[in-house]
Design an enzyme around this catalytic site. Structure first.
Site, PDB file in Angstrom:
ATOM      1  N   SER A 313       7.575  -0.036 125.068  1.00  0.00           N
ATOM      2  CA  SER A 313       6.380  -0.946 125.140  1.00  0.00           C
ATOM      3  C   SER A 313       5.098   0.122 124.779  1.00  0.00           C
ATOM      4  O   SER A 313       4.891   0.603 123.813  1.00  0.00           O
ATOM      5  CB  SER A 313       6.120  -1.846 126.317  1.00  0.00           C
ATOM      6  OG  SER A 313       4.951  -2.556 126.242  1.00  0.00           O
ATOM      7  N   ASP A 324       3.425   9.854 114.486  1.00  0.00           N
ATOM      8  CA  ASP A 324       2.852   9.519 113.070  1.00  0.00           C
ATOM      9  C   ASP A 324       1.787  10.145 112.508  1.00  0.00           C
ATOM     10  O   ASP A 324       1.639  10.572 111.444  1.00  0.00           O
ATOM     11  CB  ASP A 324       2.787   7.956 112.907  1.00  0.00           C
ATOM     12  CG  ASP A 324       4.036   7.171 112.855  1.00  0.00           C
ATOM     13  OD1 ASP A 324       5.177   7.693 113.106  1.00  0.00           O
ATOM     14  OD2 ASP A 324       4.124   5.851 112.830  1.00  0.00           O
ATOM     15  N   LYS A 338      10.565  -2.027 121.882  1.00  0.00           N
ATOM     16  CA  LYS A 338       9.993  -3.319 122.320  1.00  0.00           C
ATOM     17  C   LYS A 338       8.823  -3.269 121.461  1.00  0.00           C
ATOM     18  O   LYS A 338       7.751  -2.653 121.709  1.00  0.00           O
ATOM     19  CB  LYS A 338       9.658  -3.478 123.781  1.00  0.00           C
ATOM     20  CG  LYS A 338       8.823  -4.853 123.882  1.00  0.00           C
ATOM     21  CD  LYS A 338       8.668  -4.875 125.418  1.00  0.00           C
ATOM     22  CE  LYS A 338       7.799  -6.236 125.474  1.00  0.00           C
ATOM     23  NZ  LYS A 338       6.507  -6.081 124.888  1.00  0.00           N
TER      24      LYS A 338
END
Length: 433
Positions: A313, A324, A338
Site C-alpha cells: 500500500s 521510478d 496493493k
C-alpha cells in the site's frame, strides 16, 4: 503475507493494510431510517453507490441489492451489520469493508498514531500459539513497569490467554487512560510475574532512526513501521537531525510496513524528491489526479530502500516513487501488490466503512495491484535466515541480516561515487554469475 514478514513486522496490528485517502464523515439525508438499524444499512449502500471504484459493482445489480437490504427487518444492530457484510461480499473486494464500532475505533487509533493502553507489541508464537511480547514501547507504562521482550502473557486481568488471538488480547489490554490492567507474565519459561499497569496515552513511534558509522561513512538507518498521522512529522524530524549530524547516505527500511495514509506517504516522498511525480490515482470515471514533488526535498544524499512481501500500500507508493524517479535503489523482495485507495467514512452508531475509491499508478504509469514492485536488487532470505532473525530480533538490520547487508553494500558504492545504474548493473551481473 506469511512467515517471511514476521522478521520485522509489528504484529499487533488490528486492521488490514490499506492506504486511506482520509477520514470523511458521511452526511445522511434519509431521516426516515434515523435511530433504526436500517439507517446504517442505507448509509453504506449510498456511499458505495456514490464512490466505489467499479461502476458495475463487480457486475452486480446494486439497485436490487438496496431493495433487498431495506425489505428486511433488523431487530438488532448486529443483524444489520451482518447484512451489510453479506452485501459487500458481492463486490469481491477485501479492502471495501464494514467496521463495527470497536473495529472502527481500533482503526482510528492505528491511523492517528496514538493509543491509550500500556504500550506493548504482541505476537502469537507460531509453534506454541502463546501470546508473546515482541517489545514494549520505550517510555510506555509497560516499559516502566519492567515488561520485557519475549515475555509470555498467560493472563489478562485473571483471564487466561490460552487459545486467545492477538486482536482479542489487544482489545482487553487497551482501555481508558488512568485505568489499570493486570498482566500475568511467564519469563524464560520459569519465572512467574504479575504487573499491575496503569494505562496512559501513548504516541506510537512510526519512525525509528540512528546514525551508524559504517566503514568511515555516516549512514542514517531509518525504520518506518506505518504511515500513520504522525509518520511524516517523525520522518521530517529524523531527516533534519541526521542531516545536521553529517549523514552521508540513508537506508530506509520499509519491510513489513503494511501501509496507512496516502497523504503521509506522499509527504515523505517529497522529503526525498525535489521534483517529479509521486503517484497518480484514477477514480471510477477514469479521471486522473496526480501528486507531485514540490521542490522542498530535505536531502539529496543517496538512498537505499529495503522492501519485502509485507511492504504494502503506502509503502509501495513511496518505494515506487523513489524507484521510478531514479532517486533510490530498492533492495529485497517483491512487495505485496496493493494498488487500490480507500476512503474511510464514519457511520451511525460509531461504525465505519472503508470503500475503495480509486486505483493508483506509480510515476511511470505502472499498475502494481496484485503484482507488486520488483526490487532493483533482489535478495531472498533463506528459511534459516528467517528462523535465525525471528529467534533473535536484535540481529535484524545488522550485518547478520542478509538484506540489510546488501543494502549497506549498495549504499557504500553509491556514497563512493558510483551511479545508480552502475550499482544495479553490477549487482545483476554478479547474480547472474
Amino acid at each position: 503475507m506469511g512467515k517471511r514478514s514476521f522478521v520485522i513486522g509489528t504484529t499487533a496490528a488490528v486492521v488490514t493494510a490499506v492506504s486511506f485517502v482520509g477520514l470523511q464523515v458521511a452526511n445522511p439525508s434519509w431521516a426516515s431510517f434515523r435511530s433504526s438499524p436500517k439507517e446504517v444499512v442505507d448509509e453504506v449502500w449510498q456511499i458505495v453507490n456514490r464512490e466505489y471504484v467499479d461502476a458495475t459493482f463487480n457486475q452486480t445489480d446494486w439497485e436490487a441489492q438496496r431493495r433487498e437490504l431495506l425489505d428486511r427487518e433488523y431487530a438488532t444492530d448486529e443483524q444489520a451489520y451482518e447484512a451489510i457484510r453479506e452485501a459487500l461480499e458481492g463486490l469481491d473486494d477485501p479492502y471495501t469493508r464494514f467496521l463495527d464500532p470497536k473495529q472502527f475505533a481500533s482503526m482510528q487509533i492505528d491511523t492517528s498514531g496514538e493509543l491509550t493502553g500500556v504500550g506493548i507489541t504482541l505476537s502469537a508464537n507460531e509453534e506454541t500459539e502463546r501470546l508473546t511480547v515482541v517489545s514494549p514501547i520505550e517510555g510506555s507504562p509497560a516499559f516502566e513497569a519492567g515488561v520485557q521482550a519475549r515475555d509470555i502473557i498467560t493472563a489478562i486481568d485473571g483471564t487466561s490467554t490460552e487459545g486467545m488471538d492477538v486482536n482479542s488480547a489487544v482489545n482487553l489490554i487497551r482501555g481508558e487512560e488512568g485505568t489499570s490492567v493486570t498482566l500475568s507474565i511467564l519469563r524464560d519459561d520459569t519465572e512467574k510475574l504479575e504487573f499491575d499497569i496503569t494505562r496512559a496515552r501513548i504516541e506510537l513511534q512510526a519512525v525509528r532512526h540512528e546514525l551508524r558509522d559504517e566503514g568511515g561513512y555516516q549512514v542514517g538507518y531509518m525504520r518506518l513501521t506505518q504511515f500513520s498521522g504522525n509518520a511524516a512529522d517523525g520522518m521530517r524530524s529524523a531527516l533534519k537531525e541526521l542531516e545536521a549530524d553529517g549523514v552521508n547516505g540513508y537506508i530506509l527500511d520499509l519491510r513489513s510496513n503494511p501501509g496507512g495514509l496516502l497523504y503521509s506517504s506522499a509527504e515523505i516522498a517529497r522529503m526525498f524528491l525535489d521534483e517529479g511525480s509521486i503517484v497518480s490515482t484514477v477514480n471510477r470515471k477514469g479521471i486522473p489526479d496526480k501528486i507531485s514533488a514540490n521542490r522542498r526535498a530535505l536531502t539529496d544524499k543517496p538512498v537505499v530502500v529495503l522492501v519485502d512481501g509485507g511492504s504494502a500500500s503506502a509503502s509501495e507508493i513511496l518505494s515506487g516513487a523513489l524507484q521510478d524517479n531514479s532517486r533510490a535503489i530498492i533492495v529485497g523482495t517483491k512487495t505485496f501488490g496493493k494498488g487500490l485507495v480507500q476512503s474511510v467514512h464514519s457511520l451511525s452508531g460509531g461504525a465505519g466503512l472503508a470503500v475503495t475509491i480509486a486505483r493508483y499508478r506509480t510515476p511511470n504509469g505502472t499498475d502494481i495491484d496484485q503484482k507488486g514492485i520488483s526490487p532493483d536488487i533482489a535478495i531472498e532470505l533463506t528459511e534459516n535466515d528467517i528462523e535465525r532473525l525471528s529467534d533473535n530480533r536484535d540481529l535484524v538490520a545488522t550485518p547478520e541480516d542478509p538484506q540489510y547487508s546488501m543494502a549497506l553494500q549498495t549504499l557504500r558504492r553509491r556514497m563512493a561515487g558510483e551511479t545508480r545504474a552502475q550499482v544495479i548493473s553490477s549487482a545483476v551481473t554478479s547474480a547472474l554469475n
